[in-house]
Design an enzyme around this catalytic site. Sequence first.
Site, PDB file in Angstrom:
ATOM      1  N   TYR A  76       0.829  -1.215   0.000  1.00 38.30           N
ATOM      2  CA  TYR A  76       0.000   0.000   0.000  1.00 38.30           C
ATOM      3  C   TYR A  76       0.856   1.255   0.000  1.00 38.30           C
ATOM      4  CZ  TYR A  76      -4.406  -2.504   0.935  1.00 38.30           C
ATOM      5  OH  TYR A  76      -5.514  -3.298   0.843  1.00 38.30           O
ATOM      6  N   ASP A  77       1.754   1.365   0.945  1.00 36.58           N
ATOM      7  CA  ASP A  77       2.622   2.543   1.027  1.00 36.58           C
ATOM      8  C   ASP A  77       3.791   2.196   1.934  1.00 36.58           C
ATOM      9  OD1 ASP A  77       3.882   5.026   1.562  1.00 36.58           O
ATOM     10  OD2 ASP A  77       2.029   6.091   1.072  1.00 36.58           O
TER      11      ASP A  77
END
Length: 491
Positions: free
Chosen positions: A291-292
């Site tokens: 995701y990040d």
Amino acid sequence: MASLSGLSSSSSTFLFPPRTTLRHLCSSQSGSNLLLKKPLSVKPLQSTELDQSLWPEVHTFWKWLRDEGVISTKTPARPGVVPEGLGLIAQRDIARNEVVLEIPKRLWINPDTVSASEIGNVCSGLKPWIAVALFLLREKFRDDSLWRLYFDILPKQTNSTMFWSEEELSEIQGTQLLSTTLGVKEYVVSEFKKLEEEVILPNKKLFPSPITIDDFFWAFGILRSRAFSRLRAQNLVLIPLVDFINHSHKVTSEEHAWEVKGPAGLFSWDYLFSLRSPISVKAGEQVVIQYDINKSNAELALDYGFIDPLEERNAYTLTLEISESDPFYGDKLDIAEANGWSETAYFDIFFNRPLPPAMLPYLRLVALGGTDAFLLETIFRNSILGHLEYPISHDNEELICRVVRDACKSALSGYSTTIEEDEKLKGGKLESRLEIAVGIRQGEKKVLLQIDGMFKERELELNELEYYQERRLKDLGLCGEQGDIIFWEPK
């Protein structure tokens, strides 16, 4: 929040407040779609139909995508039961960087979608996320919405701390995450009141169904947890089906989303959201992404409602501020702004990572005073940053160590449990939100102890450090390598 004043004779301030900014509003999605009849293990699906353990809404959604020409028997991944709830399951072996799904732009939901809709004119002056949130709610209440079946499979809420009860929030007492969560909720309520007054109520024909603050929180949570932002010219976009994909800490690349031009049906071409697998996947395994990679566990908990098992995700934000009551406030602010800083600076400190490079220089600037204040004079403006990179004086460095350590101890005293008590709790089976709470508060405490340890070690080295005056004498050739002053005898 621990507030420290009296850092120096100039009354500068150290703060440890929460981050209440809305950083990373639009990242990937959360995988907590619990539309399951019963939990099952991941297994490959041999037919063109979905796993029968999925709710009818998911089957109907899948049929809609098939009718839209988005998926076919050749689609290499389909919705299935995974530990997170719903996810994408590989139907065959998928190679690294291979296309998994392609969704045409006509099915995206983004600010352009809002602009082209009936409410485009009344949303033209709104923040993009607010316009999209309002569009989601309007479409959700419409029986003839193109995305009707998509809305039917969206979760009513996630495990994000925004949706926790007061009792659940009490489990993160003393954490920065609690203050951040409350700040974000206050922000959302404020934005809704303004939106209701300026757009919703004056345009009842466009919004015939009542929209409540709970509805608005739902839309905010959907965007925060499921929107993508890594497309060309796309800062906020929802992609049906693609947002089923879950996160894995084992994926270390964020290269998974592409915008391409391609066939979007039998006789049409369109821009496509192309999802590619960042790793090789075997048939029957879950397709996952990162995701990040830069988000802390607190940010993951707030955005998606989970935390990462990697301890390096644990973080604590140190906030430094130049106080307006500082007699050198103007000079320090000028220096700060000239070097890319401001009156207030935030430093995210992660577990098992070094301090941010700019943190010590900014600390020294904030603490500068007394006999060291001459460095604030105009003559040093072009060279002051170079001086701040290194210890200024014993007093300046000692003061920094003392106040940072005091702040860490003050912050640690605000938690209701110890690290050892948290570790004992983690040894048992915890409900998902309690597991998040225990992980967050233990992680913050570990980072605070790490910061305290760093500055304790620095305190022990104070007499061994080289300070400005010694460096200056060496530059002038008036000081030996051992720090002894050289005296020149007259001839």
